[in-house]
Design an enzyme around this catalytic site. Structure first.
Site, PDB file in Angstrom:
ATOM      1  N   CYS A 182       0.797  -1.232   0.000  1.00 29.79           N
ATOM      2  CA  CYS A 182       0.000   0.000   0.000  1.00 29.79           C
ATOM      3  C   CYS A 182       0.832   1.286   0.000  1.00 29.79           C
ATOM      4  O   CYS A 182       0.803   2.041  -0.978  1.00 29.79           O
ATOM      5  CB  CYS A 182      -0.922   0.010   1.217  1.00 29.79           C
ATOM      6  SG  CYS A 182      -2.093  -1.350   1.206  1.00 29.79           S
TER       7      CYS A 182
HETATM    8  N1  LIG Z   1      -2.575  -5.653   2.024  1.00 28.87           N
HETATM    9  C1  LIG Z   1      -3.043  -4.569   2.610  1.00 28.87           C
HETATM   10  O1  LIG Z   1      -2.584  -4.181   3.697  1.00 28.87           O
HETATM   11  C2  LIG Z   1      -4.149  -3.755   1.982  1.00 28.87           C
HETATM   12  C3  LIG Z   1      -4.898  -2.887   2.794  1.00 28.87           C
HETATM   13  C4  LIG Z   1      -5.920  -2.144   2.220  1.00 28.87           C
HETATM   14  C5  LIG Z   1      -6.131  -2.239   0.846  1.00 28.87           C
HETATM   15  N2  LIG Z   1      -5.366  -3.066   0.071  1.00 28.87           N
HETATM   16  C6  LIG Z   1      -5.657  -3.137  -1.354  1.00 28.87           C
HETATM   17  O2  LIG Z   1      -6.454  -4.300  -1.593  1.00 28.87           O
HETATM   18  C7  LIG Z   1      -6.131  -4.889  -2.849  1.00 28.87           C
HETATM   19  C8  LIG Z   1      -5.732  -6.344  -2.658  1.00 28.87           C
HETATM   20  O3  LIG Z   1      -4.544  -6.406  -1.922  1.00 28.87           O
HETATM   21  P1  LIG Z   1      -4.078  -7.712  -1.146  1.00 28.87           P
HETATM   22  O4  LIG Z   1      -3.000  -7.292  -0.224  1.00 28.87           O
HETATM   23  O5  LIG Z   1      -5.247  -8.451  -0.613  1.00 28.87           O
HETATM   24  O6  LIG Z   1      -3.454  -8.570  -2.365  1.00 28.87           O
HETATM   25  P2  LIG Z   1      -3.021 -10.087  -2.300  1.00 28.87           P
HETATM   26  O7  LIG Z   1      -1.946 -10.244  -3.315  1.00 28.87           O
HETATM   27  O8  LIG Z   1      -2.764 -10.511  -0.899  1.00 28.87           O
HETATM   28  O9  LIG Z   1      -4.313 -10.884  -2.779  1.00 28.87           O
HETATM   29  C9  LIG Z   1      -4.888 -10.733  -4.022  1.00 28.87           C
HETATM   30  C10 LIG Z   1      -5.459 -12.060  -4.496  1.00 28.87           C
HETATM   31  O10 LIG Z   1      -6.148 -11.814  -5.715  1.00 28.87           O
HETATM   32  C11 LIG Z   1      -5.930 -12.919  -6.585  1.00 28.87           C
HETATM   33  N3  LIG Z   1      -6.211 -12.479  -7.945  1.00 28.87           N
HETATM   34  C12 LIG Z   1      -5.447 -11.726  -8.779  1.00 28.87           C
HETATM   35  N4  LIG Z   1      -6.107 -11.497  -9.929  1.00 28.87           N
HETATM   36  C13 LIG Z   1      -7.312 -12.114  -9.821  1.00 28.87           C
HETATM   37  C14 LIG Z   1      -8.452 -12.225 -10.671  1.00 28.87           C
HETATM   38  N5  LIG Z   1      -8.479 -11.638 -11.870  1.00 28.87           N
HETATM   39  N6  LIG Z   1      -9.487 -12.941 -10.243  1.00 28.87           N
HETATM   40  C15 LIG Z   1      -9.486 -13.555  -9.034  1.00 28.87           C
HETATM   41  N7  LIG Z   1      -8.453 -13.466  -8.179  1.00 28.87           N
HETATM   42  C16 LIG Z   1      -7.387 -12.758  -8.568  1.00 28.87           C
HETATM   43  C17 LIG Z   1      -4.502 -13.320  -6.304  1.00 28.87           C
HETATM   44  O11 LIG Z   1      -4.264 -14.678  -6.693  1.00 28.87           O
HETATM   45  C18 LIG Z   1      -4.414 -13.123  -4.779  1.00 28.87           C
HETATM   46  O12 LIG Z   1      -4.743 -14.303  -4.085  1.00 28.87           O
HETATM   47  C19 LIG Z   1      -5.042  -4.000  -3.438  1.00 28.87           C
HETATM   48  O13 LIG Z   1      -5.625  -3.038  -4.268  1.00 28.87           O
HETATM   49  C20 LIG Z   1      -4.444  -3.316  -2.224  1.00 28.87           C
HETATM   50  O14 LIG Z   1      -3.875  -2.068  -2.542  1.00 28.87           O
HETATM   51  C21 LIG Z   1      -4.405  -3.847   0.615  1.00 28.87           C
END
Ligand SMILES: NC(=O)c1ccc[n+]([C@@H]2O[C@H](COP(=O)([O-])OP(=O)(O)OC[C@H]3O[C@@H](n4cnc5c(N)ncnc54)[C@H](O)[C@@H]3O)[C@@H](O)[C@H]2O)c1
Length: 437
Positions: free
Chosen positions: A274
């Site tokens: 992030c």
């Molecule tokens: N990690 C954090 O602390 C956090 C906090 C708030 C917001 N976010 C935001 O949330 C979003 C997700 O982040 P995250 O940390 O959960 O990512 P992550 O990498 O942990 O998880 C994402 C998942 O999505 C899957 N994926 C990718 N493309 C896909 C598709 N087309 N269809 C289905 N599944 C798919 C991946 O295989 C993975 O398991 C990002 O935009 C991030 O900026 C993250």
């Protein structure tokens, strides 16, 4: 009955079927929270290994225990799948896929596009679709909306589209999904109302805004705020070092002011999916609008220079002991980007270890959350934090302040400690033996 009333009733009765696209740090806790409140939830992910693990009750998030996941699987309230067919059968779809940067530092929106197209291709009248991924302002209106319009969806009448940013802080034991208010911005008022009704079932408060763009910008402002303030603390650390005072002592003193101040502390650089990434989504969008986001650029410069500063501190510390980096044995404590988690995405520790290795140091690392890392193509396995490892190191370099480390023992045993997290704060040590920010 119209679609708004039907969907509202299903949300209230918890009979709406939910699909959460992306089962990572965000998607899994969100899915589990909705399942725990009574909905039938399917976690959809493209990664078959992740789906297999989840189906066996093995969580991939520090915020979801295996026991809780197992219980929901057994009750049939949660299931994981790679089958996109589930989207057609869902009343509500929440998209939580990654939004990283390209090598050029421009947004890489490919996962949102792929997920959006998959959802739109299976559009069924009466669905609510919410994007939670952090992204540039305009994504919902400019990217997702046309996908549904192309499928002849009538927005606000038979398809409801909104943006609601996720604010989870993985590993935070005080604030979980259910403790954090949600901001919701729909394409139409009906979209906002339905998305707000949905989140009201799990979070303490929903704050409605006038458009998806406002909600997208609110999330970016939160993360830019954090990024800029960390940069200020980091720059302050560089100034305090030259003035030979402890940055932490200064910041702690300033933090006694009961209003108008919020403490941020310096560190080895910023990491995770992030803080180093999201602000650049905004500056990219602003550049397209002919505006250079100067605060973001400056903060990014300062934060990204911190790993080099840490290498310099290690070099100076070793120099003070008549040692060179080349050939020195360095034990790095922590490679995760923050305490208590195993997430190494964008972690500054990796850059620091790589740079020290390139200068000829023999680097080992300890991290109870990260069993192995790959550096310059080679796999490095985590060592144990033993008395022997501590005594053998020319420098112990604290990069992540995991609570599992015994910092007192580190200070007592190590010949030299470089502490980039002030984890050893207040622990007495002979002059020059512990270097802190
Ligand atoms: N990690 C954090 O602390 C956090 C906090 C708030 C917001 N976010 C935001 O949330 C979003 C997700 O982040 P995250 O940390 O959960 O990512 P992550 O990498 O942990 O998880 C994402 C998942 O999505 C899957 N994926 C990718 N493309 C896909 C598709 N087309 N269809 C289905 N599944 C798919 C991946 O295989 C993975 O398991 C990002 O935009 C991030 O900026 C993250």
């Amino acid at each position: 009955m119209d679609h708004v009333t039907t969907l509202n009733q299903r949300i209230e009765a918890r009979t709406a079927r939910l699909a959460i696209v992306g089962q990572g740090y965000v998607g899994l806790p969100v899915a589990v929270e909705f399942a725990a409140t009574g909905f039938s939830v399917t976690g959809l992910d493209t990664d078959p290994d992740r789906v297999a693990a989840l189906s066996f009750g093995r969580s991939c998030s520090p915020d979801v225990t295996n026991t809780d996941l197992m219980a929901l699987l057994r009750e049939g309230r949660y299931q994981a799948t790679t089958d996109f067919g589930v989207l057609e059968r869902s009343d509500v779809v929440i998209i939580c896929v990654p939004t990283p940067l390209r090598k050029s530092k421009d947004p890489d929106i490919a996962c949102v596009v792929a997920a959006g197209e998959a959802v739109a291709a299976r559009f069924r009248p009466g669905q609510l679709v919410v994007l939670e991924s952090t992204t540039y302002p305009g994504t919902t209106d400019e990217l997702l909306l046309p996908m549904f319009r192309a499928r002849r969806a009538r927005i606000g009448e038979d398809l409801f589209l909104a943006f609601s940013p996720e604010r989870i802080d993985p590993g935070n034991s005080i604030f979980k999904v259910r403790d954090i208010p949600n901001v919701v911005g729909g394409v139409t008022p009906a979209c906002t109302r339905l998305a707000a009704a949905l989140y009201s079932t799990v979070v303490p408060r929903v704050h409605e805004v006038s458009s998806p763009k406002v909600a997208e910008l609110a999330k970016l402002y939160e993360n830019v705020f954090r990024n800029v303030n960390i940069a200020l603390a980091n720059e302050f650390a560089l100034m305090c070092q030259r003035l030979e005072v402890s940055t932490k002592e200064v910041i702690d003193a300033a933090a006694t002011k009961p209003f108008g101040f919020m403490p941020f502390y310096p560190g080895p650089g910023i990491g995770g999916h992030c803080i180093p990434v999201d602000p650049l989504y905004l500056s990219w969008k602003m550049r397209l609008n002919g505006y250079e986001a100067r605060f973001i650029a400056l903060a990014d410069d300062i934060n990204r220079a911190m790993p080099d500063h840490v290498v310099e501190l290690v070099t100076d510390g070793l120099n003070g002991r008549r040692r060179a980096v080349n050939g020195a044995r360095i034990l790095a404590l922590g490679v995760a980007y923050k305490r208590g988690v195993g997430d190494i995405r964008e972690s500054p520790a990796l850059e620091i270890i790589e740079n020290l290795s390139r200068k000829g140091a023999e680097v080992a690392y300890v991290d109870p959350h990260v069993p192995a890392i790959t550096l310059d193509g080679a796999v490095l396995k985590a060592a144990e934090l033993t008395e022997g490892e501590l005594a053998a190191a020319d420098c112990v370099l604290i990069l992540t302040d995991h609570p599992e480390f015994d910092y007192r023992r580190v200070v007592e045993t190590a010949a030299l400690v470089v502490d980039t997290r002030n984890a050893t704060w207040g622990m007495p040590a002979p002059a020059g033996r512990v270097l802190r920010f």
